[in-house]
Design a protein around this motif. Structure first.
Motif, PDB file in Angstrom:
ATOM      1  N   GLU A 107       0.831  -1.195   0.000  1.00  0.00           N
ATOM      2  CA  GLU A 107       0.000   0.000   0.000  1.00  0.00           C
ATOM      3  C   GLU A 107       0.875   1.258   0.000  1.00  0.00           C
ATOM      4  OE1 GLU A 107      -3.822   1.765   2.515  1.00  0.00           O
ATOM      5  OE2 GLU A 107      -3.208  -0.332   2.710  1.00  0.00           O
ATOM      6  N   ARG A 108       2.009   1.178   0.724  1.00  0.00           N
ATOM      7  CA  ARG A 108       2.949   2.305   0.708  1.00  0.00           C
ATOM      8  C   ARG A 108       3.517   2.494  -0.706  1.00  0.00           C
ATOM      9  NH1 ARG A 108       6.013   4.792   4.679  1.00  0.00           N
ATOM     10  NH2 ARG A 108       5.404   3.218   6.202  1.00  0.00           N
ATOM     11  N   VAL A 109       3.772   1.400  -1.399  1.00  0.00           N
ATOM     12  CA  VAL A 109       4.269   1.485  -2.773  1.00  0.00           C
ATOM     13  C   VAL A 109       3.289   2.264  -3.639  1.00  0.00           C
ATOM     14  CG1 VAL A 109       4.721   0.134  -4.859  1.00  0.00           C
ATOM     15  CG2 VAL A 109       5.716  -0.579  -2.680  1.00  0.00           C
ATOM     16  N   PHE A 110       1.992   1.887  -3.574  1.00  0.00           N
ATOM     17  CA  PHE A 110       0.995   2.575  -4.387  1.00  0.00           C
ATOM     18  C   PHE A 110       0.841   4.035  -3.945  1.00  0.00           C
ATOM     19  CE2 PHE A 110      -0.003  -1.703  -5.586  1.00  0.00           C
ATOM     20  CZ  PHE A 110      -0.536  -1.594  -6.861  1.00  0.00           C
ATOM     21  N   ASP A 111       0.924   4.294  -2.644  1.00  0.00           N
ATOM     22  CA  ASP A 111       0.835   5.677  -2.155  1.00  0.00           C
ATOM     23  C   ASP A 111       1.932   6.545  -2.765  1.00  0.00           C
ATOM     24  OD1 ASP A 111      -1.371   5.148  -0.642  1.00  0.00           O
ATOM     25  OD2 ASP A 111      -0.282   4.884   1.253  1.00  0.00           O
ATOM     26  N   ASN A 112       3.147   6.019  -2.777  1.00  0.00           N
ATOM     27  CA  ASN A 112       4.267   6.794  -3.306  1.00  0.00           C
ATOM     28  C   ASN A 112       4.125   7.038  -4.806  1.00  0.00           C
ATOM     29  OD1 ASN A 112       5.325   6.825  -0.759  1.00  0.00           O
ATOM     30  ND2 ASN A 112       7.054   5.474  -1.196  1.00  0.00           N
ATOM     31  N   ILE A 113       3.624   6.031  -5.548  1.00  0.00           N
ATOM     32  CA  ILE A 113       3.433   6.213  -6.986  1.00  0.00           C
ATOM     33  C   ILE A 113       2.359   7.255  -7.255  1.00  0.00           C
ATOM     34  CG2 ILE A 113       2.675   5.074  -9.111  1.00  0.00           C
ATOM     35  CD1 ILE A 113       3.974   2.510  -8.087  1.00  0.00           C
ATOM     36  N   VAL A 114       1.247   7.165  -6.519  1.00  0.00           N
ATOM     37  CA  VAL A 114       0.163   8.128  -6.699  1.00  0.00           C
ATOM     38  C   VAL A 114       0.633   9.526  -6.317  1.00  0.00           C
ATOM     39  CG1 VAL A 114      -2.107   8.823  -5.830  1.00  0.00           C
ATOM     40  CG2 VAL A 114      -1.679   6.431  -6.458  1.00  0.00           C
ATOM     41  N   GLU A 115       1.359   9.630  -5.214  1.00  0.00           N
ATOM     42  CA  GLU A 115       1.857  10.939  -4.785  1.00  0.00           C
ATOM     43  C   GLU A 115       2.786  11.534  -5.831  1.00  0.00           C
ATOM     44  OE1 GLU A 115       4.301  12.973  -1.047  1.00  0.00           O
ATOM     45  OE2 GLU A 115       4.104  10.799  -1.206  1.00  0.00           O
ATOM     46  N   ASN A 116       3.645  10.685  -6.437  1.00  0.00           N
ATOM     47  CA  ASN A 116       4.537  11.163  -7.483  1.00  0.00           C
ATOM     48  C   ASN A 116       3.751  11.714  -8.667  1.00  0.00           C
ATOM     49  OD1 ASN A 116       7.472  11.064  -8.656  1.00  0.00           O
ATOM     50  ND2 ASN A 116       6.167  10.169 -10.237  1.00  0.00           N
ATOM     51  N   SER A 117       2.681  11.013  -9.057  1.00  0.00           N
ATOM     52  CA  SER A 117       1.861  11.494 -10.180  1.00  0.00           C
ATOM     53  C   SER A 117       1.167  12.803  -9.820  1.00  0.00           C
ATOM     54  CB  SER A 117       0.821  10.431 -10.558  1.00  0.00           C
ATOM     55  OG  SER A 117       1.453   9.281 -11.091  1.00  0.00           O
ATOM     56  N   ARG A 118       0.668  12.920  -8.624  1.00  0.00           N
ATOM     57  CA  ARG A 118      -0.043  14.147  -8.229  1.00  0.00           C
ATOM     58  C   ARG A 118       0.897  15.344  -8.210  1.00  0.00           C
ATOM     59  NH1 ARG A 118      -3.717  13.005  -3.038  1.00  0.00           N
ATOM     60  NH2 ARG A 118      -4.305  15.162  -3.546  1.00  0.00           N
ATOM     61  N   LYS A 119       2.173  15.119  -7.876  1.00  0.00           N
ATOM     62  CA  LYS A 119       3.124  16.229  -7.800  1.00  0.00           C
ATOM     63  C   LYS A 119       3.674  16.622  -9.165  1.00  0.00           C
ATOM     64  CE  LYS A 119       4.807  15.479  -3.077  1.00  0.00           C
ATOM     65  NZ  LYS A 119       5.992  15.113  -2.271  1.00  0.00           N
ATOM     66  N   TYR A 120       3.906  15.624 -10.037  1.00  0.00           N
ATOM     67  CA  TYR A 120       4.700  15.900 -11.233  1.00  0.00           C
ATOM     68  C   TYR A 120       3.946  15.707 -12.545  1.00  0.00           C
ATOM     69  CZ  TYR A 120       8.521  15.642  -7.868  1.00  0.00           C
ATOM     70  OH  TYR A 120       9.331  15.856  -6.783  1.00  0.00           O
ATOM     71  N   ALA A 121       2.689  15.233 -12.521  1.00  0.00           N
ATOM     72  CA  ALA A 121       1.984  15.007 -13.785  1.00  0.00           C
ATOM     73  C   ALA A 121       1.752  16.325 -14.519  1.00  0.00           C
ATOM     74  CB  ALA A 121       0.649  14.306 -13.535  1.00  0.00           C
ATOM     75  N   GLY A 122       1.416  17.365 -13.773  1.00  0.00           N
ATOM     76  CA  GLY A 122       1.285  18.693 -14.380  1.00  0.00           C
ATOM     77  C   GLY A 122       0.036  18.892 -15.212  1.00  0.00           C
ATOM     78  N   VAL A 123      -1.048  18.129 -14.943  1.00  0.00           N
ATOM     79  CA  VAL A 123      -2.303  18.296 -15.692  1.00  0.00           C
ATOM     80  C   VAL A 123      -3.477  18.294 -14.715  1.00  0.00           C
ATOM     81  CG1 VAL A 123      -1.424  17.230 -17.807  1.00  0.00           C
ATOM     82  CG2 VAL A 123      -2.520  15.799 -16.071  1.00  0.00           C
ATOM     83  N   GLU A 124      -4.570  18.923 -15.133  1.00  0.00           N
ATOM     84  CA  GLU A 124      -5.829  18.868 -14.400  1.00  0.00           C
ATOM     85  C   GLU A 124      -6.967  18.703 -15.415  1.00  0.00           C
ATOM     86  OE1 GLU A 124      -6.675  22.006 -11.694  1.00  0.00           O
ATOM     87  OE2 GLU A 124      -4.908  21.633 -10.437  1.00  0.00           O
ATOM     88  N   PRO A 125      -7.899  17.836 -15.154  1.00  0.00           N
ATOM     89  CA  PRO A 125      -7.920  16.898 -14.027  1.00  0.00           C
ATOM     90  C   PRO A 125      -6.928  15.757 -14.253  1.00  0.00           C
ATOM     91  CG  PRO A 125      -9.775  16.489 -15.446  1.00  0.00           C
ATOM     92  CD  PRO A 125      -9.095  17.701 -16.008  1.00  0.00           C
ATOM     93  N   LEU A 126      -6.390  15.239 -13.162  1.00  0.00           N
ATOM     94  CA  LEU A 126      -5.440  14.120 -13.222  1.00  0.00           C
ATOM     95  C   LEU A 126      -6.215  12.811 -13.173  1.00  0.00           C
ATOM     96  CD1 LEU A 126      -2.554  12.940 -13.066  1.00  0.00           C
ATOM     97  CD2 LEU A 126      -2.715  13.168 -10.569  1.00  0.00           C
ATOM     98  N   MET A 127      -5.872  11.905 -14.068  1.00  0.00           N
ATOM     99  CA  MET A 127      -6.513  10.591 -14.093  1.00  0.00           C
ATOM    100  C   MET A 127      -5.456   9.520 -13.852  1.00  0.00           C
ATOM    101  SD  MET A 127      -8.726   8.700 -17.087  1.00  0.00           S
ATOM    102  CE  MET A 127     -10.072   9.874 -16.920  1.00  0.00           C
TER     103      MET A 127
END
Length: 478
Positions: free
Chosen positions: A372-392
């Motif tokens: 679960e920590r693995v998925f949290d870190n991946i999701v957090e990385n996408s939320r910080k660096y994806a650079g789009v809204e809305p994020l999917m």
């Protein structure tokens, strides 16, 4: 190790064997020549220093003046007369022995003296090995006479002869030792040069390593023992060079980490300090403003707490103080649970989560809390660096052979191809400007460590955004 290499033991063995055999061969040849020369000189000396006895002279005259006949009694009388002159005599007629008074010599022993016979009906006197030999051959009757002076048979070597023989033996031993020393020096020098070649190469490379130069590769072909040592040295040198490069890179990363952490801690601390200062100075006069200031300060403390938690977690990973508790997890059930959990956290429509894939039961043995920590870190990385809204963010599950494959992807801008290979490195950030996005470069490094610790693999690629592909061994369903 090169094919056909020989052993240094064989080289030393054959070198020593050649040294002994060659020394012995040279000595035997020289010794044989010396014996021949010595015998010739000794015989010449004996002949030049000896005088014929009166009996030998009288025997020679008697043979020349004898009235020859083949009568056995007559020949016997000749033998007795010669014996009276001090000579042992043997008489043959046409090869048949007719008379002999040589008690200590067989008639067959006289065959070696046939070389000294002359068919001129005259007596001939020879000095052979300190012995006086008289030969006579009568051409008419075929009579052959050998007479040996008894005095020369009984003569013993003189003290001078014994001294010369001892001196010759000592000289032979000294000469043998001299040959042995010379041959030993030649082969020892050759062997030393052969052995010292790889040693000099090793010394040179070691000196260069002391100076920090790890590029001196040793290229040696010869005995397999030295080849093995040189290959091991090359391997050690390569490992040290790689370790030095890793150490330098790690030190640079550590320096960057300290600078980054200092910046990441300073930013919330500055905000907290400004908020508290604003409250102290009465900037927030209404309860609503004061509540907003306090919420800002609290959010900043959460950011600091998250950073410190990541650092503490990283420390536990590096020291091995983070035991895993694997259990069988059914991936469809877990992904549905995780998607619902994340969707409930979102308070607006900036992030959406979707789950795709067949609804087949695929299980793996992993630590559910850490995955679960693995998925949290991946999701957090996408939320910080994806650079789009809305994020999917989408989750997809499938089976590939005996592996369960989980794909986590976003619809962001992805990562430049030249940097995507480094995003799992410790403290690495694709965005080197820390002012644009918040992050510490630890999240994906922890992802890689945990996935591999649970027997899986993880890789990143650009697929309409950043996509993380994780694989885990499929386990029997609990």
């Amino acid at each position: 190790m090169k094919n056909g290499s020989k052993s240094i033991r064989h080289y030393i063995f054959f070198s020593n064997a050649f040294m002994v055999v060659l020394t012995l061969g040279i000595f035997l040849v020289v010794y044989a020549i010396s014996i021949k020369v010595y015998g010739y000189l000794e015989r010449s000396r004996v002949v030049s220093e000896s005088e014929l006895s009166p009996g030998s002279v009288m025997a020679g005259e008697a043979l020349e003046n004898w009235d020859w006949s083949a009568d056995e009694a007559d020949l016997s009388h000749l033998g007795e007369e010669l014996y009276g002159n001090g000579c042992c005599t043997a008489v043959f007629v046409n090869g048949e022995p007719m008379f002999s008074n040589m008690e200590d010599m067989e008639s067959g022993d006289l065959e070696e003296y046939e070389y000294f016979l002359r068919t001129d009906s005259q007596s001939h006197i020879y000095m052979i090995d300190r012995m006086t030999l008289i030969t006579f051959c009568d051409a008419d009757t075929g009579a052959v006479v050998y007479a040996i002076d008894r005095e020369t048979l009984e003569e013993r070597p003189t003290a001078q002869t014994i001294s010369l023989f001892i001196l010759f033996c000592l000289a032979s031993v000294a000469f043998f030792v001299l040959i042995l020393c010379g041959v030993s020096f030649f082969f020892a020098n050759r062997l030393t040069s052969h052995i010292m070649k790889p040693i000099r190469l090793l010394i040179r490379a070691s000196e260069n390593m002391k100076k920090g130069d790890y590029s001196d590769h040793i290229d040696y072909e010869g005995e397999w023992e030295f080849e093995h040592v040189c290959d091991s040295f090359n391997g050690m040198q390569k490992n040290i060079c790689e370790n030095e490069e890793r150490k330098n890179a790690y030190e640079k990363t550590r320096i960057d980490m300290v600078a980054g952490i200092s910046h990441d801690l300073r930013t919330p601390l500055t905000a907290i300090r400004g908020t508290i200062k604003g409250l102290q100075d009465g900037v927030a006069k209404t309860p609503q403003m004061q509540q907003k200031f306090l919420e800002t300060a609290y959010r900043r403390t959460l950011e600091m707490d998250h950073l410190l938690e990541q650092l503490f977690y990283l420390s536990k990973m590096e020291t091995g103080n983070m035991p895993l508790q694997p259990e069988v997890v059914e991936w469809n059930h877990f992904l549905a649970y995780y998607r619902e959990k994340q969707q409930n956290v979102v308070t607006d429509n900036t992030v959406t989560y979707d789950l795709f894939g067949k609804k087949e039961r695929i299980c793996s043995k992993v630590d559910q809390r850490e995955i679960e920590r693995v998925f949290d870190n991946i999701v957090e990385n996408s939320r910080k660096y994806a650079g789009v809204e809305p994020l999917m963010i989408t989750f997809r599950l499938k089976r590939e052979g005996d592996r369960a494959v989980i794909l986590v992807a976003d619809n962001g801008h992805g990562v430049p191809e030249e940097k995507i290979g480094y995003i799992f490195d410790e403290f690495y950030r694709a965005d080197e400007s820390r002012n644009q996005t918040e992050g510490n470069g630890l999240g994906l490094h922890i992802v890689k460590y945990l996935v591999e610790a649970m027997g899986g693999t993880v890789e990143a690629r650009n697929q309409g955004g950043l996509q993380m592909k994780m694989t885990f061994p499929i386990a029997e369903e609990a």
